[in-house]
Write a protein that holds these residues in place. Structure first.
Motif, PDB file in Angstrom:
ATOM      1  N   SER A  51      38.428  33.826  38.176  1.00  0.00           N
ATOM      2  CA  SER A  51      39.279  33.508  37.024  1.00  0.00           C
ATOM      3  C   SER A  51      40.541  34.360  37.015  1.00  0.00           C
ATOM      4  O   SER A  51      41.637  33.860  36.736  1.00  0.00           O
ATOM      5  N   SER A  52      40.408  35.645  37.358  1.00  0.00           N
ATOM      6  CA  SER A  52      41.579  36.524  37.404  1.00  0.00           C
ATOM      7  C   SER A  52      42.531  36.118  38.517  1.00  0.00           C
ATOM      8  O   SER A  52      43.761  36.167  38.360  1.00  0.00           O
ATOM      9  N   LEU A  53      41.974  35.709  39.631  1.00  0.00           N
ATOM     10  CA  LEU A  53      42.829  35.262  40.735  1.00  0.00           C
ATOM     11  C   LEU A  53      43.617  34.018  40.348  1.00  0.00           C
ATOM     12  O   LEU A  53      44.812  33.904  40.651  1.00  0.00           O
ATOM     13  N   ARG A  54      42.959  33.095  39.688  1.00  0.00           N
ATOM     14  CA  ARG A  54      43.653  31.871  39.294  1.00  0.00           C
ATOM     15  C   ARG A  54      44.737  32.153  38.265  1.00  0.00           C
ATOM     16  O   ARG A  54      45.702  31.394  38.155  1.00  0.00           O
ATOM     17  N   GLY A  55      44.590  33.228  37.526  1.00  0.00           N
ATOM     18  CA  GLY A  55      45.618  33.590  36.561  1.00  0.00           C
ATOM     19  C   GLY A  55      46.905  34.080  37.205  1.00  0.00           C
ATOM     20  O   GLY A  55      47.938  34.191  36.540  1.00  0.00           O
ATOM     21  N   VAL A  67      50.543  46.067  43.693  1.00  0.00           N
ATOM     22  CA  VAL A  67      49.163  46.252  44.117  1.00  0.00           C
ATOM     23  C   VAL A  67      48.263  45.984  42.919  1.00  0.00           C
ATOM     24  O   VAL A  67      48.460  46.532  41.824  1.00  0.00           O
ATOM     25  N   ILE A  68      47.312  45.093  43.110  1.00  0.00           N
ATOM     26  CA  ILE A  68      46.400  44.687  42.043  1.00  0.00           C
ATOM     27  C   ILE A  68      45.005  45.142  42.432  1.00  0.00           C
ATOM     28  O   ILE A  68      44.443  44.653  43.417  1.00  0.00           O
ATOM     29  N   ARG A  69      44.469  46.074  41.646  1.00  0.00           N
ATOM     30  CA  ARG A  69      43.147  46.614  41.946  1.00  0.00           C
ATOM     31  C   ARG A  69      42.109  46.000  41.010  1.00  0.00           C
ATOM     32  O   ARG A  69      42.266  46.039  39.784  1.00  0.00           O
ATOM     33  N   PHE A  70      41.073  45.442  41.593  1.00  0.00           N
ATOM     34  CA  PHE A  70      39.955  44.883  40.836  1.00  0.00           C
ATOM     35  C   PHE A  70      38.902  45.976  40.669  1.00  0.00           C
ATOM     36  O   PHE A  70      38.422  46.532  41.670  1.00  0.00           O
ATOM     37  N   VAL A  71      38.578  46.250  39.412  1.00  0.00           N
ATOM     38  CA  VAL A  71      37.639  47.315  39.087  1.00  0.00           C
ATOM     39  C   VAL A  71      36.425  46.714  38.407  1.00  0.00           C
ATOM     40  O   VAL A  71      36.553  45.818  37.543  1.00  0.00           O
ATOM     41  N   HIS A  72      35.258  47.187  38.795  1.00  0.00           N
ATOM     42  CA  HIS A  72      34.024  46.694  38.191  1.00  0.00           C
ATOM     43  C   HIS A  72      33.914  47.188  36.758  1.00  0.00           C
ATOM     44  O   HIS A  72      33.980  48.385  36.475  1.00  0.00           O
ATOM     45  N   ASP A  73      33.761  46.257  35.835  1.00  0.00           N
ATOM     46  CA  ASP A  73      33.605  46.582  34.414  1.00  0.00           C
ATOM     47  C   ASP A  73      32.150  46.961  34.153  1.00  0.00           C
ATOM     48  O   ASP A  73      31.276  46.097  34.033  1.00  0.00           O
ATOM     49  N   THR A  74      31.882  48.247  34.099  1.00  0.00           N
ATOM     50  CA  THR A  74      30.496  48.727  33.933  1.00  0.00           C
ATOM     51  C   THR A  74      29.980  48.530  32.525  1.00  0.00           C
ATOM     52  O   THR A  74      28.773  48.644  32.278  1.00  0.00           O
ATOM     53  N   ASN A  75      30.872  48.241  31.563  1.00  0.00           N
ATOM     54  CA  ASN A  75      30.424  48.040  30.182  1.00  0.00           C
ATOM     55  C   ASN A  75      29.849  46.651  29.966  1.00  0.00           C
ATOM     56  O   ASN A  75      29.181  46.405  28.959  1.00  0.00           O
ATOM     57  N   ALA A  76      30.136  45.727  30.899  1.00  0.00           N
ATOM     58  CA  ALA A  76      29.627  44.361  30.728  1.00  0.00           C
ATOM     59  C   ALA A  76      28.157  44.296  31.061  1.00  0.00           C
ATOM     60  O   ALA A  76      27.609  45.123  31.799  1.00  0.00           O
TER      61      ALA A  76
END
Length: 807
Positions: free
Chosen positions: A727-731, A660-669
């Protein structure tokens, strides 16, 4: 010399002028005959064209093809074919009469083929009770009403009885096709109507056929002694057919098994035998209609020969015969003799319709009281069983030709037949409306289904090429549970050819298609799936279904099946297939429209499977050896939660490694540039927070149950925007053979920053932004994708235009 006869002069001594005139007359006669023949050929083409055009209009009102055929036949019969000569004296009338006689013989033969006479000797069922009460009540009412009608001065008791039985009859082929096209064939009342209609048609037609023994097929009358002789002859013939025809038919079937070409000499022998048997009775002055019906009734329903004959003859009847038949009917129904100003005309029409309708309704009400039916359903059933068709009009034609009915009364019978057909869609709409009011409107989702409970899945197939993938889907969906019910459903287009091959299924409880190509394809699919079930199908209950419909209405058939079987999950094949080079082809646009409509109208959750190699795996192994690497993408929203729930079942399979791959919003960006560009979070902040809270609870529960127990791998991807998401998906390319993702339509995913802007360049909006990326040939040529949409009560789905969402 004067007493001797003078020989005519030789032809060459005849005056040249006189010699030329006969030639000119012959040429003009030939030319006139040729012109007349071409005129009728053109007229026939116009008839067929007009039937198709009018049917294109009336089918939007759910009217069957017989309605435009009757309309066109009445118009052309009264105008184009009549000309200045009477119908009885014209050559075209005699030709149409001969064609109609041959066609009705074929019609009655097929009608007998589709019926099983052995049900008459079984204990009475509720279908039999409904049929018999309807026949008896209608016969009694008709016998009371018909003598008061002004049919003809020559009407006698014999014709009164035959017409009364005719009004008691049900046009079962027409009723079966209407119920199938109107999508209630799998409901209880649909099955009951079809079965009762078959029983009613069998009994009534048998009685009419026996009654036709006493009607001569030649102009002179018959005496009682001759009637007794003909009756005895028929019984002898039936006895010989019962003894010989089944054995002969079984011999043909045994020597020509399914899947092989029909042996030519056997085919000629079979057809020749059937024709010889059918032609025997007319030579003895017995009605050929009765003989052909009895012949079809005696031949066994099962087997290749019966299916082939039913398929071919029905196709001929629907494509060519019916339009010609109704043109002949139109020639006899001379509207110039229809006295519209005479009240007797309208009284006859009204009384005939009331006698047929009131008789059927009273019969089904009586049966309903005995069987415990609700009275609205009993009335609806009576209206359905009241439908009249081709054979009823033919019986009226017999009475017209015998002088037992005048032209005005014959036109009344034709109009009554039309009236009993046109209201059927309204009756079906009433039945469906009542069923929907009683149905439960709670969502059918995987998320709220107990993981240990039985899962009912509707698995749709386009053809045999989907079977390997379907088997692997069944295997991984079973997981470690023992409660998977699969309804493997073939998606078959209903066109004019397949519609002509609709036949009654086994045990009078189903309708199927007898087209040899479709039958062969379905058997190939069934054999492949059954081989898997026999080898390792423990815990799976398999049922074969058929979604037979036009592409514009196929979604209704699929949704109705899912609702009837209480399915929680529908899996549809993607409309595109993988080519040899690994890329996807252009696909089938009609199947794509079906998928989009199912997404909007489905009564449960829906998955669209993009197959790119999942079917190439021979079968996902059931033991500890891992043969499939799968990943579930979780960003958030109800569709992703549904994908997570399905992945939980897949994770229990010992042959699957799930991550399971969870995408999390990077709030520091720094997202200020994105927000300034107009990208924003959908919905109010409070709604987004509530949705994210539900996501966290759902994921935490999944984590504790599967990840913490070591059954499922886990990875997190911190991304700031949609570009980093892509980009993460393509990785992940090349790492997994199957991706399980949520569709993520409006309301299906709250945190839209991670997918914002992806909808602008989606190639297939029905897959959602993530599914569209993973399914593109630019991403991978080996990773299959299962895109899941959770069932929602408000059908508000983005990317599906109104053009594709009309019911």
């Amino acid at each position: 010399m004067s007493g001797q006869s003078v020989a005519p002069p030789p032809p060459y001594l005849v005056d040249p002028t006189r010699q030329f005139r006969p030639k000119e007359g012959c040429f003009m006669a030939v030319s006139s005959d040729f012109t007349s023949m071409m005129s009728y050929v053109v007229s026939l083409i116009l008839v067929l064209f007009s039937c198709n055009v009018i049917h294109g209009v009336t089918r939007h009102l759910s009217q069957p093809r017989v309605i435009p055929e009757i309309i066109v036949g009445l118009i052309f019969g009264n105008n184009r074919f009549s000309d200045s000569t009477t119908a009885a004296d014209s050559a075209i009338a005699r030709t149409l009469h001969a064609i109609s006689e041959v066609g009705m013989v074929c019609y009655m033969f097929v009608l007998g083929l589709e019926m099983d006479p052995y049900v008459l000797f079984l204990p009475p069922t509720r279908e039999v009770m409904v049929a018999y009460t309807g026949i008896l009540s209608t016969f009694i009412v008709a016998c009371i009403v018909i003598p008061f009608l002004t049919l003809s001065k020559h009407t006698n008791l014999r014709y009164v009885l035959i017409l009364s039985i005719s009004l008691s009859n049900t046009a079962s082929p027409l009723l079966t096709r209407l119920i199938t096209e109107l999508k209630i064939g799998k409901s209880d009342i649909g099955r009951l109507a079809v079965s009762a209609g078959m029983h009613s048609d069998m009994i009534s037609t048998l009685l009419i056929s026996i009654g036709l023994i006493s009607i001569p097929t030649r102009e002179e009358g018959v005496y009682i002694g001759e009637i007794v002789f003909l009756t005895a002859l028929v019984f002898i013939q039936v006895f010989l057919m019962v003894k010989g025809l089944p054995s002969f038919t079984n011999w043909i079937n045994d020597n020509n098994p399914e899947g092989k070409h029909m042996n030519g000499p056997h085919l000629v022998l079979a057809i020749g035998t059937v024709v010889m048997v059918c032609c025997f009775a007319p030579l003895a002055a017995v009605s050929p209609i009765m003989n052909s019906f009895l012949t079809g009734l005696i031949i066994p329903r099962g087997g290749r020969l019966s299916k082939m004959l039913t398929n071919k003859i029905n196709y001929f009847l629907s494509v060519l015969f019916y339009p010609i038949y109704f043109c002949w009917v139109g020639m006899q129904a001379d509207f110039r003799q229809f006295k519209t100003k005479d009240w007797h005309t309208w009284a006859n029409l009204l009384l005939l319709f009331i006698a047929a309708t009131l008789g059927k309704i009273s019969g089904t009400l009586i049966a309903g009281i005995m069987l415990g039916f609700n009275w609205p359903e009993s009335i609806a059933l009576g209206l359905l069983l009241n439908i009249k068709g081709h054979f009823h009009i033919y019986c009226a034609m017999i009475a017209l030709e015998a002088g037992a009915m005048n032209t005005g009364s014959f036109i009344d019978m034709v109009i009554v037949s039309i009236l009993t057909i046109v209201y059927v869609p309204l009756v079906v709409a009433f039945i469906v409306g009542r069923a929907r009011k009683r149905s439960c409107l709670q969502p059918m989702t995987l998320q709220w289904l107990d993981p240990g409970s039985e899962l009912r899945m509707l698995l749709c197939l386009h053809g045999p090429h989907n079977v390997p993938t379907a088997i692997n889907i069944m295997e991984i969906t079973r997981g470690g549970h023992s409660g998977l019910v699969v309804y493997a459903t073939d998606m078959i287009e209903l066109n004019s050819r397949t519609a002509a091959t609709l036949v009654q299924g086994e045990d009078l409880d189903a309708v199927t298609v007898a087209d040899e190509t479709i039958v062969s394809m379905r058997e190939q699919i069934s054999n492949a799936i059954q081989a898997y079930m026999d080898a390792s199908g423990d815990g799976i209950s398999l049922h074969r279904m058929l979604a037979l419909s036009t592409f514009s209405n196929m979604h209704q058939d699929i949704c109705n099946i899912a609702q009837d079987v209480s399915a929680s999950f529908i899996i549809l094949p993607f409309h595109k297939s993988q080519k040899v080079d690994g890329r996807m082809d252009e696909g089938h646009a009609n199947f794509r429209n079906v998928n989009r409509k199912v997404l909007r109208h489905a009564p449960c959750s829906v998955g669209i499977l993009v197959d790119r190699g999942l079917g190439l795996i021979n079968k996902v192994k059931s033991h500890s050896y891992v043969s499939l690497n799968a990943a579930v993408i979780f960003i958030g929203g109800r569709d992703d939660r549904e994908a997570l729930a399905y992945a939980g079942r897949v994770s229990r399979h010992p042959g699957v490694t799930l991550t399971v791959i969870r995408f999390v919003h990077d709030t520091n960006a720094d997202n200020s540039s994105i927000l300034a560009g107009g990208i924003h979070i959908a919905g109010s902040l409070k709604q987004v927070e509530e949705e994210m809270r539900i996501d966290d609870e759902c994921f935490a529960q999944f984590y504790d149950m599967h990840v913490a127990a070591g059954k499922v791998g886990y990875a997190e991807k911190y991304v700031a925007n949609s570009a980093e998401t892509v980009s993460s998906l393509r990785g992940m390319e090349g790492q997994y053979a199957l991706f399980i993702v949520g569709r993520g339509g409006p309301g299906g995913r709250a945190n839209t920053i991670l997918t914002a802007g992806m909808n602008d360049w989606e190639e297939c909006p029905e897959l959602g932004p993530i599914g569209d990326i993973l399914s593109s040939s630019d991403f991978s040529i080996m990773a299959s994708v299962l895109v899941i949409q959770q069932h929602i009560l408000k059908h508000d789905i983005e990317g599906i235009s109104d053009e594709f969402s009309v019911m």
